[in-house]
Design a protein around this motif. Structure first.
Motif, PDB file in Angstrom:
ATOM      1  N   MET A   1     -43.231  52.257  21.744  1.00 20.78           N
ATOM      2  CA  MET A   1     -42.488  52.007  20.490  1.00 20.78           C
ATOM      3  C   MET A   1     -41.001  51.938  20.788  1.00 20.78           C
ATOM      4  O   MET A   1     -40.490  52.722  21.571  1.00 20.78           O
ATOM      5  CB  MET A   1     -42.741  53.137  19.492  1.00 20.78           C
ATOM      6  N   ALA A   2     -40.328  51.022  20.120  1.00 25.88           N
ATOM      7  CA  ALA A   2     -38.929  50.790  20.454  1.00 25.88           C
ATOM      8  C   ALA A   2     -38.023  51.833  19.840  1.00 25.88           C
ATOM      9  O   ALA A   2     -38.319  52.450  18.829  1.00 25.88           O
ATOM     10  CB  ALA A   2     -38.530  49.407  19.950  1.00 25.88           C
ATOM     11  N   LYS A   3     -36.889  52.007  20.501  1.00 25.64           N
ATOM     12  CA  LYS A   3     -35.807  52.805  19.926  1.00 25.64           C
ATOM     13  C   LYS A   3     -34.877  51.829  19.230  1.00 25.64           C
ATOM     14  O   LYS A   3     -34.503  50.801  19.804  1.00 25.64           O
ATOM     15  CB  LYS A   3     -35.038  53.486  21.056  1.00 25.64           C
ATOM     16  N   VAL A   4     -34.485  52.157  18.008  1.00 25.62           N
ATOM     17  CA  VAL A   4     -33.555  51.292  17.276  1.00 25.62           C
ATOM     18  C   VAL A   4     -32.161  51.836  17.501  1.00 25.62           C
ATOM     19  O   VAL A   4     -31.872  52.992  17.187  1.00 25.62           O
ATOM     20  CB  VAL A   4     -33.891  51.273  15.777  1.00 25.62           C
ATOM     21  N   LEU A   5     -31.294  51.013  18.062  1.00 23.05           N
ATOM     22  CA  LEU A   5     -29.933  51.439  18.353  1.00 23.05           C
ATOM     23  C   LEU A   5     -28.972  50.508  17.619  1.00 23.05           C
ATOM     24  O   LEU A   5     -29.034  49.303  17.792  1.00 23.05           O
ATOM     25  CB  LEU A   5     -29.683  51.376  19.868  1.00 23.05           C
ATOM     26  N   VAL A   6     -28.108  51.057  16.808  1.00 22.29           N
ATOM     27  CA  VAL A   6     -27.144  50.237  16.069  1.00 22.29           C
ATOM     28  C   VAL A   6     -25.794  50.316  16.785  1.00 22.29           C
ATOM     29  O   VAL A   6     -25.373  51.385  17.223  1.00 22.29           O
ATOM     30  CB  VAL A   6     -27.027  50.692  14.593  1.00 22.29           C
ATOM     31  N   VAL A   7     -25.168  49.138  16.946  1.00 24.60           N
ATOM     32  CA  VAL A   7     -23.830  49.073  17.535  1.00 24.60           C
ATOM     33  C   VAL A   7     -22.876  48.795  16.382  1.00 24.60           C
ATOM     34  O   VAL A   7     -22.900  47.718  15.797  1.00 24.60           O
ATOM     35  CB  VAL A   7     -23.749  47.962  18.605  1.00 24.60           C
ATOM     36  N   THR A   8     -22.079  49.799  16.020  1.00 27.41           N
ATOM     37  CA  THR A   8     -21.286  49.695  14.810  1.00 27.41           C
ATOM     38  C   THR A   8     -19.879  50.195  15.094  1.00 27.41           C
ATOM     39  O   THR A   8     -19.609  50.733  16.180  1.00 27.41           O
ATOM     40  CB  THR A   8     -21.957  50.488  13.664  1.00 27.41           C
ATOM     41  N   SER A   9     -18.972  50.007  14.138  1.00 32.95           N
ATOM     42  CA  SER A   9     -17.616  50.486  14.402  1.00 32.95           C
ATOM     43  C   SER A   9     -16.806  50.739  13.146  1.00 32.95           C
ATOM     44  O   SER A   9     -15.885  51.539  13.178  1.00 32.95           O
ATOM     45  CB  SER A   9     -16.842  49.466  15.237  1.00 32.95           C
ATOM     46  N   GLY A  10     -17.101  50.034  12.054  1.00 30.72           N
ATOM     47  CA  GLY A  10     -16.195  50.125  10.901  1.00 30.72           C
ATOM     48  C   GLY A  10     -15.125  49.062  11.019  1.00 30.72           C
ATOM     49  O   GLY A  10     -15.098  48.098  10.245  1.00 30.72           O
ATOM     50  N   LYS A  11     -14.257  49.207  11.979  1.00 29.92           N
ATOM     51  CA  LYS A  11     -13.179  48.229  12.174  1.00 29.92           C
ATOM     52  C   LYS A  11     -13.737  46.947  12.776  1.00 29.92           C
ATOM     53  O   LYS A  11     -14.706  46.953  13.522  1.00 29.92           O
ATOM     54  CB  LYS A  11     -12.149  48.821  13.132  1.00 29.92           C
ATOM     55  N   GLY A  12     -13.116  45.823  12.448  1.00 30.90           N
ATOM     56  CA  GLY A  12     -13.569  44.561  13.006  1.00 30.90           C
ATOM     57  C   GLY A  12     -12.846  44.250  14.299  1.00 30.90           C
ATOM     58  O   GLY A  12     -11.732  44.699  14.535  1.00 30.90           O
ATOM     59  N   GLY A  13     -13.489  43.455  15.121  1.00 30.57           N
ATOM     60  CA  GLY A  13     -12.824  42.943  16.307  1.00 30.57           C
ATOM     61  C   GLY A  13     -12.667  43.918  17.450  1.00 30.57           C
ATOM     62  O   GLY A  13     -11.845  43.703  18.338  1.00 30.57           O
ATOM     63  N   VAL A  14     -13.413  45.015  17.462  1.00 30.64           N
ATOM     64  CA  VAL A  14     -13.248  46.000  18.536  1.00 30.64           C
ATOM     65  C   VAL A  14     -14.182  45.759  19.707  1.00 30.64           C
ATOM     66  O   VAL A  14     -13.978  46.333  20.780  1.00 30.64           O
ATOM     67  CB  VAL A  14     -13.454  47.438  18.014  1.00 30.64           C
ATOM     68  N   GLY A  15     -15.226  44.936  19.513  1.00 31.45           N
ATOM     69  CA  GLY A  15     -16.114  44.658  20.635  1.00 31.45           C
ATOM     70  C   GLY A  15     -17.566  44.984  20.388  1.00 31.45           C
ATOM     71  O   GLY A  15     -18.304  45.242  21.339  1.00 31.45           O
ATOM     72  N   LYS A  16     -18.003  44.945  19.096  1.00 28.24           N
ATOM     73  CA  LYS A  16     -19.414  45.261  18.827  1.00 28.24           C
ATOM     74  C   LYS A  16     -20.338  44.197  19.414  1.00 28.24           C
ATOM     75  O   LYS A  16     -21.323  44.507  20.083  1.00 28.24           O
ATOM     76  CB  LYS A  16     -19.658  45.338  17.316  1.00 28.24           C
ATOM     77  N   THR A  17     -20.043  42.924  19.131  1.00 25.95           N
ATOM     78  CA  THR A  17     -20.938  41.861  19.592  1.00 25.95           C
ATOM     79  C   THR A  17     -20.921  41.778  21.105  1.00 25.95           C
ATOM     80  O   THR A  17     -21.973  41.625  21.742  1.00 25.95           O
ATOM     81  CB  THR A  17     -20.512  40.532  18.948  1.00 25.95           C
ATOM     82  N   ARG A 104     -39.285  45.875   7.028  1.00 25.93           N
ATOM     83  CA  ARG A 104     -40.469  45.151   7.501  1.00 25.93           C
ATOM     84  C   ARG A 104     -40.217  44.561   8.883  1.00 25.93           C
ATOM     85  O   ARG A 104     -41.060  44.643   9.783  1.00 25.93           O
ATOM     86  CB  ARG A 104     -40.819  44.057   6.487  1.00 25.93           C
ATOM     87  N   ILE A 105     -39.028  43.963   9.086  1.00 32.89           N
ATOM     88  CA  ILE A 105     -38.734  43.332  10.372  1.00 32.89           C
ATOM     89  C   ILE A 105     -38.641  44.377  11.487  1.00 32.89           C
ATOM     90  O   ILE A 105     -39.210  44.195  12.572  1.00 32.89           O
ATOM     91  CB  ILE A 105     -37.425  42.522  10.277  1.00 32.89           C
ATOM     92  N   ILE A 106     -37.966  45.480  11.210  1.00 35.97           N
ATOM     93  CA  ILE A 106     -37.877  46.543  12.219  1.00 35.97           C
ATOM     94  C   ILE A 106     -39.277  47.057  12.544  1.00 35.97           C
ATOM     95  O   ILE A 106     -39.640  47.287  13.710  1.00 35.97           O
ATOM     96  CB  ILE A 106     -36.974  47.691  11.726  1.00 35.97           C
ATOM     97  N   GLY A 107     -40.094  47.203  11.505  1.00 38.02           N
ATOM     98  CA  GLY A 107     -41.465  47.663  11.727  1.00 38.02           C
ATOM     99  C   GLY A 107     -42.261  46.686  12.583  1.00 38.02           C
ATOM    100  O   GLY A 107     -43.045  47.095  13.440  1.00 38.02           O
ATOM    101  N   GLU A 108     -42.051  45.388  12.374  1.00 37.68           N
ATOM    102  CA  GLU A 108     -42.773  44.395  13.173  1.00 37.68           C
ATOM    103  C   GLU A 108     -42.271  44.337  14.603  1.00 37.68           C
ATOM    104  O   GLU A 108     -43.029  44.020  15.515  1.00 37.68           O
ATOM    105  CB  GLU A 108     -42.602  43.004  12.549  1.00 37.68           C
ATOM    106  N   LEU A 109     -40.968  44.634  14.796  1.00 34.91           N
ATOM    107  CA  LEU A 109     -40.412  44.551  16.148  1.00 34.91           C
ATOM    108  C   LEU A 109     -40.756  45.771  16.986  1.00 34.91           C
ATOM    109  O   LEU A 109     -40.879  45.678  18.206  1.00 34.91           O
ATOM    110  CB  LEU A 109     -38.890  44.408  16.081  1.00 34.91           C
ATOM    111  N   ARG A 110     -40.900  46.925  16.334  1.00 34.17           N
ATOM    112  CA  ARG A 110     -41.040  48.169  17.097  1.00 34.17           C
ATOM    113  C   ARG A 110     -42.149  48.163  18.139  1.00 34.17           C
ATOM    114  O   ARG A 110     -41.917  48.580  19.280  1.00 34.17           O
ATOM    115  CB  ARG A 110     -41.241  49.345  16.140  1.00 34.17           C
ATOM    116  N   PRO A 111     -43.360  47.698  17.818  1.00 32.04           N
ATOM    117  CA  PRO A 111     -44.430  47.858  18.817  1.00 32.04           C
ATOM    118  C   PRO A 111     -44.212  47.029  20.079  1.00 32.04           C
ATOM    119  O   PRO A 111     -44.672  47.420  21.148  1.00 32.04           O
ATOM    120  CB  PRO A 111     -45.687  47.375  18.075  1.00 32.04           C
ATOM    121  N   GLY A 112     -43.506  45.884  19.956  1.00 28.33           N
ATOM    122  CA  GLY A 112     -43.458  44.977  21.099  1.00 28.33           C
ATOM    123  C   GLY A 112     -42.293  45.173  22.050  1.00 28.33           C
ATOM    124  O   GLY A 112     -42.208  44.508  23.075  1.00 28.33           O
TER     125      GLY A 112
END
Lengths: 271, 231
Positions: A1-17, A104-112
């Protein structure tokens, strides 16, 4: 099962993507099965940085609306066979995201998969809150300057209150990733030092990514920075951060650009 | 032959039931002395019957129609509204009198005890064992607030009592909000954006440079906020 990891920051343009692509690629190179999901509906960038912008047929919103099935929307990376991308829509906006659709999408992605990396948009509204809603872990990307640190602090507060895990009384594992760090400017006092940032955020440090021209070069080519030039300083820093994410004990350091003899003789590389 | 069926009427009037509890007056002869007792009650609590219409129970009396009318007038003169009358035959009640009520059941009227003024709730205290993040607002009017961690810039703590921060105070701290001017603010590192005690406030700009980033306490001295280092 996958681990869901969010890359976040609040501020824009810091390097999330940049971070999502770099760490996603580094995890795939380490043998993990990874999908990177772009939650920045309307201002999508992850497909550009991954070099997949000419292969987007269906996107996250199409899957949320039921127009497309998930396998139709997933794009496999051409360079790394363990790396997949679920792009965002460019024509819609964040109001098209629904909590049930994302669940739903996270649930579908988790097993694979082993890892689901969610590239959050900037801000604290619907796009950002939905990107973090189902997260097990979080990377808070921060530039060592005051406005970025304050916004990161706000996002840390929201990770402790607006996620499903927080509502159940569990904790989302949070890591701070300092990007665009310039040791010379920090020494002069133009930038906040690492200790200052960590004192304010009170969250463990995952890594320090130095400021580098390599990042822009890689994004213009459409390649994650860890794949484009693995020897570069940001690439090595991202690989160290990925190893720490996988549980390895790597000493914290700021890699500097290696100036070999040929570099000094031949000067700057032509782009 | 009916070619068109009558459309069913939408029900516009709905009947619902509701019950109310009313005071019942049971006058006794002689009526005059009974009315004097009413007057004595009104002298003690003048507003007692405001909003409390009464029902007259005349079952124990045998009053003529005009006597009933006179009784009702006397009561209404005393600003007591009569809601209905029970215990008489309908013929004795003229149309201008309150209606005849039947089917009343005895019930207990709960006396409304006046809240004793000035009874203060005992003060309690709130403990937060993690840092207060930017954007979070902690409001606790019932007593002291203690934070085991820093209070970030952009966060605020509003307390009825004192505020104790075992860490850096970078946000806003407002103590003594319910008029408690003896409340104090303590922190291990003073970098607050705003300090307020009982409404008197001071912003970061007014903080002396020598005090900045040191352990400090703030208290109110009359109308002046005094801030001093903690050691």
């Amino acid at each position: 099962m996958a681990k869901v990891l969010v890359v976040t920051s609040g501020k824009g343009g810091v390097g999330k993507t940049t971070t999502t692509a770099a760490i996603g690629a580094a995890l795939a190179q380490a043998g993990q099965k990874v999908v990177v999901v772009d939650f920045d509906v309307g201002l999508r960038n992850l497909d550009l940085v991954m070099g997949a912008e000419r292969r987007v047929v269906f996107d996250l919103i199409n899957v949320v609306q039921g127009i497309a099935k998930l396998p139709q929307a997933l794009i496999r990376d051409k360079r790394l066979e363990n790396l997949w991308l679920l792009p965002a829509s460019q024509t819609r906006d964040k109001d098209a995201l629904t909590e049930d659709g994302v669940a739903r999408i996270i649930g579908e992605l988790r097993p694979g998969f082993d890892w689901i990396l969610c590239d959050s948009p900037a801000g604290i509204e619907r796009g950002a809150t939905l990107a973090m809603r189902y997260a097990d872990e979080a990377i808070i990307v921060t530039n060592p300057e005051v406005s970025s640190v304050r916004d990161s602090d706000r996002i840390i507060g929201m990770l402790d209150s607006k996620t499903v895990k927080a509502e159940k009384g569990e904790r989302v594992d949070k890591h701070v990733l300092i990007t665009r760090y310039d040791p010379a400017r920090a020494a002069r006092g133009d930038m906040l030092g690492i200790e200052d940032v960590l004192e304010i955020l009170a969250t463990p440090l995952l890594g320090i990514i130095p400021e580098s021209q390599e990042v822009l070069r890689a994004s213009n080519i459409g390649c994650p920075v860890t794949v484009n030039n693995p020897a570069s300083a940001p690439s090595r820093a991202y690989v160290d951060a990925t190893r720490r994410l996988l549980g390895e004990d790597v000493a914290m350091s700021v890699p500097s650009e290696r100036k070999g003899l040929m570099n000094l003789l031949l000067g700057r590389r032509a782009a | 032959m009916h070619a068109i069926a009558e459309p069913t009427r939408q029900q516009l009037i709905r009947f619902r039931g509701r019950s109310y509890v009313a005071f019942v007056f049971t006058p006794v002869v002689p009526i005059v002395s009974w009315l004097e007792e009413i007057d004595a009650t009104l002298a003690r609590s003048p507003g007692f019957f405001i909003g409390r219409p009464v029902v007259l129970d005349l079952a124990g009396l045998d009053l003529s129609a005009s006597a009933i009318a006179h009784l009702v007038r006397s009561i209404e003169q005393r600003n007591i509204r009569v809601l209905g009358i029970e215990g008489v035959e309908a013929e004795r009640l003229s149309a201008s009198l309150p209606p005849l009520l039947t089917g009343g059941r005895n019930s207990v009227v709960q006396p409304i005890a006046a809240e004793k003024p000035g009874v203060k709730k005992p003060p309690t205290s709130l403990l937060l064992d993690s840092p207060v993040r930017s954007g979070q607002s902690i409001v606790f009017p019932d007593g002291d607030v203690t934070v085991l961690g820093a209070v970030s810039s952009g966060a605020e703590i509003v307390a009825g009592g004192s505020i104790h921060v075992y860490g850096a105070l970078r946000g806003r701290a407002m103590a003594g909000v319910n008029g408690n001017s003896s409340a104090r603010i303590y922190c291990q590192k003073i970098e607050a954006e705003l300090l307020a005690i009982d409404g008197y406030y001071q912003t970061a700009e007014q903080l002396e440079d020598s005090l900045r980033s040191r352990p400090a306490q703030a208290w109110l001295d009359g109308e002046i906020m005094r801030i001093a280092p903690l050691n």
